[in-house]
Design a protein around this motif. Structure first.
Motif, PDB file in Angstrom:
ATOM      1  N   ALA A   1       4.858  53.928 -13.996  1.00  0.00           N
ATOM      2  CA  ALA A   1       5.873  53.489 -14.958  1.00  0.00           C
ATOM      3  C   ALA A   1       6.197  52.008 -14.793  1.00  0.00           C
ATOM      4  O   ALA A   1       6.274  51.262 -15.775  1.00  0.00           O
ATOM      5  CB  ALA A   1       7.136  54.328 -14.797  1.00  0.00           C
ATOM      6  N   ILE A   2       6.372  51.560 -13.551  1.00  0.00           N
ATOM      7  CA  ILE A   2       6.801  50.186 -13.296  1.00  0.00           C
ATOM      8  C   ILE A   2       5.656  49.189 -13.428  1.00  0.00           C
ATOM      9  O   ILE A   2       5.816  48.124 -14.035  1.00  0.00           O
ATOM     10  CB  ILE A   2       7.434  50.085 -11.894  1.00  0.00           C
ATOM     11  CG1 ILE A   2       8.736  50.891 -11.845  1.00  0.00           C
ATOM     12  CG2 ILE A   2       7.703  48.628 -11.518  1.00  0.00           C
ATOM     13  CD1 ILE A   2       9.298  51.051 -10.452  1.00  0.00           C
ATOM     14  N   CYS A   3       4.506  49.524 -12.859  1.00  0.00           N
ATOM     15  CA  CYS A   3       3.418  48.546 -12.755  1.00  0.00           C
ATOM     16  C   CYS A   3       2.384  48.626 -13.875  1.00  0.00           C
ATOM     17  O   CYS A   3       1.586  47.692 -14.036  1.00  0.00           O
ATOM     18  CB  CYS A   3       2.722  48.698 -11.404  1.00  0.00           C
ATOM     19  SG  CYS A   3       3.794  48.321  -9.994  1.00  0.00           S
ATOM     20  N   PHE A   4       2.381  49.718 -14.645  1.00  0.00           N
ATOM     21  CA  PHE A   4       1.411  49.838 -15.731  1.00  0.00           C
ATOM     22  C   PHE A   4       2.076  50.123 -17.080  1.00  0.00           C
ATOM     23  O   PHE A   4       1.856  49.398 -18.047  1.00  0.00           O
ATOM     24  CB  PHE A   4       0.378  50.932 -15.413  1.00  0.00           C
ATOM     25  CG  PHE A   4      -0.639  50.525 -14.387  1.00  0.00           C
ATOM     26  CD1 PHE A   4      -1.850  49.965 -14.766  1.00  0.00           C
ATOM     27  CD2 PHE A   4      -0.382  50.679 -13.042  1.00  0.00           C
ATOM     28  CE1 PHE A   4      -2.787  49.570 -13.834  1.00  0.00           C
ATOM     29  CE2 PHE A   4      -1.310  50.292 -12.084  1.00  0.00           C
ATOM     30  CZ  PHE A   4      -2.518  49.735 -12.479  1.00  0.00           C
TER      31      PHE A   4
ATOM     32  N   GLY B   1      25.851  60.010 -12.464  1.00  0.00           N
ATOM     33  CA  GLY B   1      25.230  61.297 -12.731  1.00  0.00           C
ATOM     34  C   GLY B   1      23.747  61.330 -12.430  1.00  0.00           C
ATOM     35  O   GLY B   1      22.998  62.095 -13.048  1.00  0.00           O
ATOM     36  N   PHE B   2      23.305  60.499 -11.477  1.00  0.00           N
ATOM     37  CA  PHE B   2      21.892  60.441 -11.109  1.00  0.00           C
ATOM     38  C   PHE B   2      21.613  61.336  -9.909  1.00  0.00           C
ATOM     39  O   PHE B   2      22.518  61.662  -9.130  1.00  0.00           O
ATOM     40  CB  PHE B   2      21.480  59.007 -10.756  1.00  0.00           C
ATOM     41  CG  PHE B   2      21.509  58.048 -11.924  1.00  0.00           C
ATOM     42  CD1 PHE B   2      21.492  58.506 -13.230  1.00  0.00           C
ATOM     43  CD2 PHE B   2      21.544  56.675 -11.706  1.00  0.00           C
ATOM     44  CE1 PHE B   2      21.511  57.629 -14.302  1.00  0.00           C
ATOM     45  CE2 PHE B   2      21.565  55.779 -12.767  1.00  0.00           C
ATOM     46  CZ  PHE B   2      21.555  56.257 -14.069  1.00  0.00           C
ATOM     47  N   SER B   3      20.346  61.698  -9.754  1.00  0.00           N
ATOM     48  CA  SER B   3      19.941  62.493  -8.597  1.00  0.00           C
ATOM     49  C   SER B   3      18.935  61.762  -7.716  1.00  0.00           C
ATOM     50  O   SER B   3      18.583  62.245  -6.642  1.00  0.00           O
ATOM     51  CB  SER B   3      19.332  63.825  -9.055  1.00  0.00           C
ATOM     52  OG  SER B   3      18.204  63.601  -9.887  1.00  0.00           O
ATOM     53  N   ALA B   4      18.453  60.594  -8.174  1.00  0.00           N
ATOM     54  CA  ALA B   4      17.478  59.819  -7.400  1.00  0.00           C
ATOM     55  C   ALA B   4      17.648  58.344  -7.724  1.00  0.00           C
ATOM     56  O   ALA B   4      18.068  57.976  -8.832  1.00  0.00           O
ATOM     57  CB  ALA B   4      16.053  60.267  -7.719  1.00  0.00           C
ATOM     58  N   VAL B   5      17.293  57.486  -6.777  1.00  0.00           N
ATOM     59  CA  VAL B   5      17.472  56.050  -6.978  1.00  0.00           C
ATOM     60  C   VAL B   5      16.593  55.519  -8.104  1.00  0.00           C
ATOM     61  O   VAL B   5      16.935  54.528  -8.764  1.00  0.00           O
ATOM     62  CB  VAL B   5      17.201  55.292  -5.656  1.00  0.00           C
ATOM     63  CG1 VAL B   5      15.711  55.257  -5.340  1.00  0.00           C
ATOM     64  CG2 VAL B   5      17.786  53.890  -5.700  1.00  0.00           C
ATOM     65  N   SER B   6      15.458  56.165  -8.355  1.00  0.00           N
ATOM     66  CA  SER B   6      14.551  55.698  -9.408  1.00  0.00           C
ATOM     67  C   SER B   6      15.193  55.750 -10.791  1.00  0.00           C
ATOM     68  O   SER B   6      14.732  55.065 -11.716  1.00  0.00           O
ATOM     69  CB  SER B   6      13.267  56.531  -9.405  1.00  0.00           C
ATOM     70  OG  SER B   6      13.556  57.899  -9.620  1.00  0.00           O
TER      71      SER B   6
END
Length: 247
Positions: free
Chosen positions: A113-116, A234-239
Motif C-alpha cells: 500500500a505504501i510503497c507501490f 477507534g483504531f485497532s492497529a497503528v497502520s
C-alpha cells in the motif's frame, strides 16, 4: 566492429556526475536524472545494510511527493519482506545481484500500500552488492507495466552508482519519527504529546522496548499511550493512521 551481448555503456559524463555527487544530498537527484535518460524511472532510492542488520538510507529522489519518507519507512519496516532479499541471501559475498519486482509479488499489505499502490508504481528494478560486513541496495521504480527498455543501461548505471556509494560515507540519517510526529499532529489533532511520540516511533518501525529507551519511559507506559491513541480514534492497529498522513 560491433560486439553483441556486452553490457550497455554509461555516458562517461553521467558516471563522473554520479561520482562527484556521492555522499552529498544531491546524489539521489543526479541518479534519478541519469536513470531517466534510459527509461521511464520515476523514483530511486538506495540504502546500506550494515553488520548490525540495520538499513540506512543514503539517497532518494522522485518526481512524486514524500519519496524520502517512503524510502525510510521501507528501510525501517519492510526491507525484510522485499522479494529482492531472497536474492541477496543467496548471493555470495563480493558478488552483485539484480531482480525485477512486480507490485503483485508484494504480499505484505502495508508494504504494498505504501510503497507501490499509493504512488501507483507497477514494479521496480533492484540492484545490489553483498559485502562481508556491509551490503548495498539500489531500487528504481516506475508506473508503467511494459518491459523495461533500458534495463541493460540501468544495470550499468546501477553499477557505477553502487561503486560511488561504497566510496563515500552515508549522509546522516534524518529523523523519520520527528517528521511522522508533525504529520500525525496535523492529521490527528486530538493526539496528546506522548501519544504522538509513541505512534510516530511505532510507525517508523520501533519496538515498544526501543521506544521506551528513547523516550525514557517504561515499556508498559509505551503500550498504554499507544492504546489510548488507538481508542481516541477507534483504531485497532497503528497502520490505520497511515492513510491520512501518506498519499
Amino acid at each position: 566492429m560491433a560486439w553483441s551481448g556486452l553490457p550497455e555503456p554509461v555516458d562517461p559524463n553521467v558516471g563522473a556526475a554520479l561520482i562527484e555527487a556521492a555522499g552529498r544530498e544531491t546524489f539521489g537527484d543526479v541518479l534519478l536524472a541519469a536513470a531517466q535518460r534510459y527509461d521511464f524511472v520515476e523514483e530511486v532510492f538506495a540504502y546500506r545494510l550494515g553488520a548490525d542488520g540495520k538499513p540506512r538510507v543514503v539517497a532518494s529522489s522522485s518526481g512524486l511527493d514524500r519519496s524520502d519518507e517512503r524510502a525510510e519507512i521501507f528501510a525501517r519496516r519492510f526491507y525484510r519482506d522485499d522479494p529482492a532479499r531472497s536474492i541477496w541471501a543467496e548471493t555470495p559475498v563480493g558478488a552483485v545481484f539484480a531482480r525485477r519486482v512486480h507490485a503483485s509479488q508484494i504480499l505484505l499489505h502495508d508494504y504494498r500500500a505504501i510503497c507501490f499502490d499509493k504512488p501507483a508504481f507497477a514494479d521496480k528494478l533492484c540492484f545490489g552488492w553483498r559485502g562481508n560486513e556491509e551490503s548495498l541496495f539500489l531500487s528504481m521504480y516506475r508506473r508503467g507495466a511494459a518491459e523495461w527498455q533500458g534495463a541493460a543501461r540501468l544495470a550499468a548505471l546501477a553499477s557505477v552508482a553502487l561503486s560511488a556509494i561504497a566510496q563515500k560515507p552515508h549522509r546522516p540519517e534524518a529523523s523519520l519519527a520527528e517528521r511522522l510526529e508533525r504529520r500525525l499532529a496535523r492529521a490527528y489533532p486530538d493526539l496528546r504529546g506522548r501519544e504522538l511520540q509513541v505512534c510516530a516511533r511505532t510507525l517508523a518501525g520501533g519496538s515498544a522496548d526501543e521506544i521506551a529507551a528513547e523516550l525514557g519511559i517504561g515499556r508498559a507506559t509505551v503500550l498504554t499511550y499507544r492504546q489510548r491513541a488507538y481508542q481516541r480514534y477507534g483504531f485497532s492497529a497503528v497502520s490505520e493512521f497511515l492513510p491520512a498522513i501518506i498519499d
